[in-house]
Design a protein around this motif. Structure first.
Motif, PDB file in Angstrom:
ATOM      1  N   ASN A 299      37.893 -19.124 -76.046  1.00 12.68           N
ATOM      2  CA  ASN A 299      36.962 -20.227 -75.803  1.00 12.68           C
ATOM      3  C   ASN A 299      35.706 -19.752 -75.073  1.00 12.68           C
ATOM      4  O   ASN A 299      34.605 -20.241 -75.318  1.00 12.68           O
ATOM      5  CB  ASN A 299      37.642 -21.331 -74.983  1.00 12.68           C
ATOM      6  N   LEU A 300      35.862 -18.785 -74.171  1.00 13.82           N
ATOM      7  CA  LEU A 300      34.725 -18.241 -73.438  1.00 13.82           C
ATOM      8  C   LEU A 300      33.730 -17.580 -74.385  1.00 13.82           C
ATOM      9  O   LEU A 300      32.508 -17.729 -74.236  1.00 13.82           O
ATOM     10  CB  LEU A 300      35.209 -17.241 -72.388  1.00 13.82           C
ATOM     11  N   LYS A 301      34.238 -16.875 -75.376  1.00 10.12           N
ATOM     12  CA  LYS A 301      33.364 -16.243 -76.362  1.00 10.12           C
ATOM     13  C   LYS A 301      32.529 -17.305 -77.085  1.00 10.12           C
ATOM     14  O   LYS A 301      31.320 -17.123 -77.298  1.00 10.12           O
ATOM     15  CB  LYS A 301      34.192 -15.449 -77.376  1.00 10.12           C
ATOM     16  N   ASN A 302      33.170 -18.387 -77.468  1.00 12.75           N
ATOM     17  CA  ASN A 302      32.444 -19.471 -78.144  1.00 12.75           C
ATOM     18  C   ASN A 302      31.437 -20.124 -77.209  1.00 12.75           C
ATOM     19  O   ASN A 302      30.309 -20.434 -77.607  1.00 12.75           O
ATOM     20  CB  ASN A 302      33.420 -20.518 -78.675  1.00 12.75           C
ATOM     21  N   TYR A 303      31.842 -20.324 -75.962  1.00 14.69           N
ATOM     22  CA  TYR A 303      30.959 -20.961 -74.980  1.00 14.69           C
ATOM     23  C   TYR A 303      29.690 -20.134 -74.783  1.00 14.69           C
ATOM     24  O   TYR A 303      28.574 -20.676 -74.774  1.00 14.69           O
ATOM     25  CB  TYR A 303      31.701 -21.109 -73.655  1.00 14.69           C
ATOM     26  N   LEU A 304      29.856 -18.847 -74.639  1.00  9.95           N
ATOM     27  CA  LEU A 304      28.705 -17.964 -74.415  1.00  9.95           C
ATOM     28  C   LEU A 304      27.781 -17.904 -75.631  1.00  9.95           C
ATOM     29  O   LEU A 304      26.580 -17.663 -75.494  1.00  9.95           O
ATOM     30  CB  LEU A 304      29.194 -16.560 -74.063  1.00  9.95           C
ATOM     31  N   SER A 305      28.362 -18.132 -76.808  1.00  7.30           N
ATOM     32  CA  SER A 305      27.576 -18.101 -78.040  1.00  7.30           C
ATOM     33  C   SER A 305      26.960 -19.457 -78.374  1.00  7.30           C
ATOM     34  O   SER A 305      26.247 -19.584 -79.373  1.00  7.30           O
ATOM     35  CB  SER A 305      28.456 -17.647 -79.209  1.00  7.30           C
ATOM     36  N   GLY A 306      27.267 -20.451 -77.548  1.00  9.12           N
ATOM     37  CA  GLY A 306      26.741 -21.793 -77.799  1.00  9.12           C
ATOM     38  C   GLY A 306      27.494 -22.550 -78.869  1.00  9.12           C
ATOM     39  O   GLY A 306      27.010 -23.567 -79.387  1.00  9.12           O
TER      40      GLY A 306
END
Length: 320
Positions: A299-306
């Motif tokens: 989820n963090l990867k998605n969050y950082l990618s917007g």
């Protein structure tokens, strides 16, 4: 540019912290259960992993920087859901990390009842040799899984290894692997009368509060066992005690209760057809690692990618 902040209100090893830090090398990660560790950083925290009621007032204020909470538990009934919804703060759960330990606990309770292990343990303490009229088996029986999520699916898979008929209940009624028949929640009476074991794996919501009461226990077979590993408030405890005392059901395995810790004067402690565990069904040495690797980091990867958070995002309308 000022560094961004993540608070983790859990006690994690440095190795696990480093595992997260590699994805956010420029962030300040504050880790620890003690209030004095994270309190100075609450207002600036953009992400909080874990939760603590002492955080609530701070993060709901207008000058809070909070955008996402990763719960360290599967249930979110203790969170201020309405306020988080208004603030448009994302909330994700730890649903799924408990599937192995909780399904194992469910079968430990079921086998305990059918093979009278709970009675033999009591007899061992008294040095009493008694076969306790042992007759029951799990094989070829019918199990009803009320709430077919990750835990329910793992339970269904194990049940098939015992040759059991598996009946599931979920809001959508959508079919699932290892489940022979799937019903919707409003069809619960049809399910209960068929089951030798009724397993509650539901989250606590307005709709599931006291879903099991006097009427539901009367709908069950008198030879059926009831297991609750969901939330205590899903069951009317007084109705359950009455059903157990009056022989309306054969026994109950309980990991969760309306009030925790279970009060010393609760009749449940003394009922011989009850197995009690202290809300530990999901406990496992792999817990933190699974939250981090299977949920938080993806989820963090998605969050950082917007991008949208794709794992266990809470639907505030449903409450889970």
């Amino acid at each position: 540019m000022a560094s961004r902040t993540m608070i983790i209100t859990e006690s994690l090893s440095q190795q696990k912290v480093d595992q997260i830090q590699q994805y956010i090398p420029d962030w300040n990660i504050v880790v620890g259960k003690e209030t004095e560790i994270w309190k100075p950083y609450v207002k600036e925290a953009e992400i909080i992993a874990g939760w603590n009621r002492r955080i609530e007032q701070e993060v709901l204020s207008q000058d809070s920087n909070l955008r996402w909470i990763q719960s360290w538990s599967a249930g979110v009934n203790s969170f201020p859901l309405e306020q988080l919804k208004v603030r448009e703060i994302l909330l994700t759960t730890a649903s799924g990390v408990h599937a192995y330990p909780i399904s194992e606990t469910i079968f430990a309770m079921m086998l305990g009842f059918t093979r009278n292990i709970h009675t033999y343990v009591r007899n061992q303490l008294k040095k009493q040799w008694d076969d306790t009229n042992l007759k029951l088996e799990i094989h070829d029986k019918t199990i009803g899984i009320i709430g077919v999520g990750e835990i329910g699916l793992e339970t269904a898979k194990i049940a098939k290894a015992f040759g059991m008929k598996v009946i599931g209940v979920r809001n959508s009624g959508k079919q699932a692997k290892f489940v022979d028949e799937m019903y919707k929640t409003e069809q619960l009476p049809t399910v209960l009368k068929q089951c030798d074991f009724v397993i509650v794996c539901l989250p606590l919501t307005k709709k599931t509060h006291h879903l099991f009461g006097k009427e539901q226990f009367k709908q069950m077979k008198s030879t059926a066992f009831f297991v609750n590993i969901g939330r205590g408030e899903i069951v009317d405890e007084n109705a359950l005690i009455s059903a157990l005392r009056n022989g309306e059901i054969a026994g109950a395995g309980l990991d969760v209760f309306e009030k925790e810790p279970l009060q010393e004067d609760s009749p449940l402690w003394d009922l011989e057809n009850v197995i009690i565990t202290p809300h530990t069904a999901g406990s496992t040495a792999q817990y933190d690692q699974r939250v981090i690797e299977n949920i938080l980091i993806p989820n963090l990867k998605n969050y950082l990618s917007g991008n949208d958070l794709t794992i266990n995002l809470v639907d505030y309308h449903k409450g889970y």
